[in-house]
Design a protein around this motif. Structure first.
Motif, PDB file in Angstrom:
ATOM      1  N   ARG A  69       0.824  -1.218   0.000  1.00 31.33           N
ATOM      2  CA  ARG A  69       0.000   0.000   0.000  1.00 31.33           C
ATOM      3  C   ARG A  69       0.857   1.268   0.000  1.00 31.33           C
ATOM      4  N   ARG A  70       1.981   1.240   0.689  1.00 25.26           N
ATOM      5  CA  ARG A  70       2.804   2.440   0.796  1.00 25.26           C
ATOM      6  C   ARG A  70       3.417   2.852  -0.536  1.00 25.26           C
ATOM      7  N   VAL A  71       3.445   1.935  -1.528  1.00 25.62           N
ATOM      8  CA  VAL A  71       3.993   2.278  -2.842  1.00 25.62           C
ATOM      9  C   VAL A  71       2.975   2.076  -3.966  1.00 25.62           C
ATOM     10  N   GLU A  72       1.690   1.980  -3.613  1.00 26.61           N
ATOM     11  CA  GLU A  72       0.683   1.762  -4.659  1.00 26.61           C
ATOM     12  C   GLU A  72       0.647   2.921  -5.653  1.00 26.61           C
ATOM     13  N   GLY A 109       0.596   2.664 -14.659  1.00 36.09           N
ATOM     14  CA  GLY A 109      -0.496   2.027 -15.389  1.00 36.09           C
ATOM     15  C   GLY A 109      -1.189   0.848 -14.744  1.00 36.09           C
ATOM     16  N   TYR A 110      -0.862   0.520 -13.511  1.00 37.58           N
ATOM     17  CA  TYR A 110      -1.534  -0.596 -12.834  1.00 37.58           C
ATOM     18  C   TYR A 110      -2.812  -0.112 -12.174  1.00 37.58           C
ATOM     19  N   GLU A 111      -3.815  -0.988 -12.162  1.00 37.35           N
ATOM     20  CA  GLU A 111      -5.094  -0.694 -11.513  1.00 37.35           C
ATOM     21  C   GLU A 111      -5.293  -1.623 -10.336  1.00 37.35           C
ATOM     22  N   ILE A 112      -5.809  -1.078  -9.255  1.00 34.41           N
ATOM     23  CA  ILE A 112      -6.111  -1.881  -8.068  1.00 34.41           C
ATOM     24  C   ILE A 112      -7.348  -2.715  -8.355  1.00 34.41           C
ATOM     25  N   VAL A 113      -7.264  -4.026  -8.092  1.00 33.68           N
ATOM     26  CA  VAL A 113      -8.383  -4.922  -8.386  1.00 33.68           C
ATOM     27  C   VAL A 113      -8.808  -5.743  -7.165  1.00 33.68           C
ATOM     28  N   SER A 114      -8.385  -5.329  -5.966  1.00 32.26           N
ATOM     29  CA  SER A 114      -8.769  -6.071  -4.762  1.00 32.26           C
ATOM     30  C   SER A 114      -8.901  -5.111  -3.594  1.00 32.26           C
ATOM     31  N   ASP A 115      -9.499  -5.625  -2.547  1.00 29.85           N
ATOM     32  CA  ASP A 115      -9.466  -4.928  -1.269  1.00 29.85           C
ATOM     33  C   ASP A 115      -8.081  -5.140  -0.666  1.00 29.85           C
ATOM     34  N   GLU A 116      -7.773  -4.395   0.351  1.00 29.67           N
ATOM     35  CA  GLU A 116      -6.496  -4.540   1.040  1.00 29.67           C
ATOM     36  C   GLU A 116      -6.410  -5.904   1.712  1.00 29.67           C
ATOM     37  N   PHE A 117      -5.234  -6.499   1.686  1.00 29.59           N
ATOM     38  CA  PHE A 117      -4.962  -7.745   2.395  1.00 29.59           C
ATOM     39  C   PHE A 117      -3.542  -7.671   2.940  1.00 29.59           C
ATOM     40  N   GLY A 126       2.942  -9.586   6.770  1.00 28.68           N
ATOM     41  CA  GLY A 126       2.707  -8.574   7.793  1.00 28.68           C
ATOM     42  C   GLY A 126       2.607  -7.160   7.267  1.00 28.68           C
ATOM     43  N   ILE A 127       2.486  -7.000   5.938  1.00 23.10           N
ATOM     44  CA  ILE A 127       2.470  -5.681   5.305  1.00 23.10           C
ATOM     45  C   ILE A 127       1.188  -5.543   4.481  1.00 23.10           C
ATOM     46  N   PRO A 128       0.454  -4.419   4.594  1.00 17.17           N
ATOM     47  CA  PRO A 128      -0.756  -4.222   3.785  1.00 17.17           C
ATOM     48  C   PRO A 128      -0.430  -4.146   2.288  1.00 17.17           C
ATOM     49  N   HIS A 129      -1.193  -4.898   1.495  1.00 20.11           N
ATOM     50  CA  HIS A 129      -1.020  -4.971   0.040  1.00 20.11           C
ATOM     51  C   HIS A 129      -2.371  -4.833  -0.657  1.00 20.11           C
ATOM     52  N   VAL A 130      -2.319  -4.605  -1.961  1.00 22.50           N
ATOM     53  CA  VAL A 130      -3.475  -4.731  -2.851  1.00 22.50           C
ATOM     54  C   VAL A 130      -3.014  -5.455  -4.101  1.00 22.50           C
ATOM     55  N   GLU A 131      -3.941  -6.191  -4.719  1.00 22.06           N
ATOM     56  CA  GLU A 131      -3.630  -6.812  -6.008  1.00 22.06           C
ATOM     57  C   GLU A 131      -3.864  -5.766  -7.088  1.00 22.06           C
ATOM     58  N   MET A 132      -2.950  -5.759  -8.066  1.00 28.02           N
ATOM     59  CA  MET A 132      -3.012  -4.789  -9.151  1.00 28.02           C
ATOM     60  C   MET A 132      -2.806  -5.513 -10.461  1.00 28.02           C
TER      61      MET A 132
END
Length: 145
Positions: free
Chosen positions: A112-115, A122-130, A134-140
């Motif tokens: 998340r800190r580098v989304e 050009g990447y699009e977020i396609v998920s909720d945070e997970f 131990g680090i918050p992420h999103v699928e892109m």
């Protein structure tokens, strides 16, 4: 100004140097456990390595998750080399190499800190945070074709 060299290869060719960068960034800097970072997927991946002379400074890897989709992973730039555009350079190189290998789409799990970095290229977020390691992420996702 440094002149960086790019290598693209399998685990035998550049894996050890790539893991040096990953160890510094993910294990030492971010506190990811060694068992999580040094997984069993390196052998199935194509690795990219940017070096400053003989010093590895940035890396990424990708592997196919289906016939036309790659997952780009382990994108890392040593802290003292950030802000020089090496993240963009390693991502562009990964996308180009994946495209050359037949990929039409790339997916990644972005911290998340580098989304903003990933959306900026050009990447699009396609998920909720997970949480991953131990680090918050999103699928892109990004179309490569």
């Amino acid at each position: 100004m440094p002149s960086y060299t790019l290598e693209v290869g399998d685990d035998d060719a550049v894996g050890d140097e790539a893991r040096q960068v990953r160890r510094s960034v993910f294990i030492d800097e971010q506190g990811v456990s060694e068992s999580e970072e040094m997984d069993d997927k390196d052998g199935a991946a194509t690795h990219l390595l940017l070096s400053d002379g003989d010093r590895p400074v940035a890396t990424a890897r990708y592997r196919f998750v289906d016939e036309t989709t790659v997952k780009i992973e382990r994108v890392a730039v040593l802290s003292q080399y950030r802000g020089e555009g090496l993240g963009i350079r390693i991502m562009e190189a990964a996308e180009a190499a994946a495209r050359d290998d037949g990929a039409m789409e790339a997916v990644l799990h972005g911290q998340r800190r580098v989304e903003e970095f990933y959306t900026g290229i050009g990447y699009e977020i396609v998920s909720d945070e997970f949480e991953e390691a131990g680090i918050p992420h999103v699928e892109m996702r990004k179309e490569l074709a």
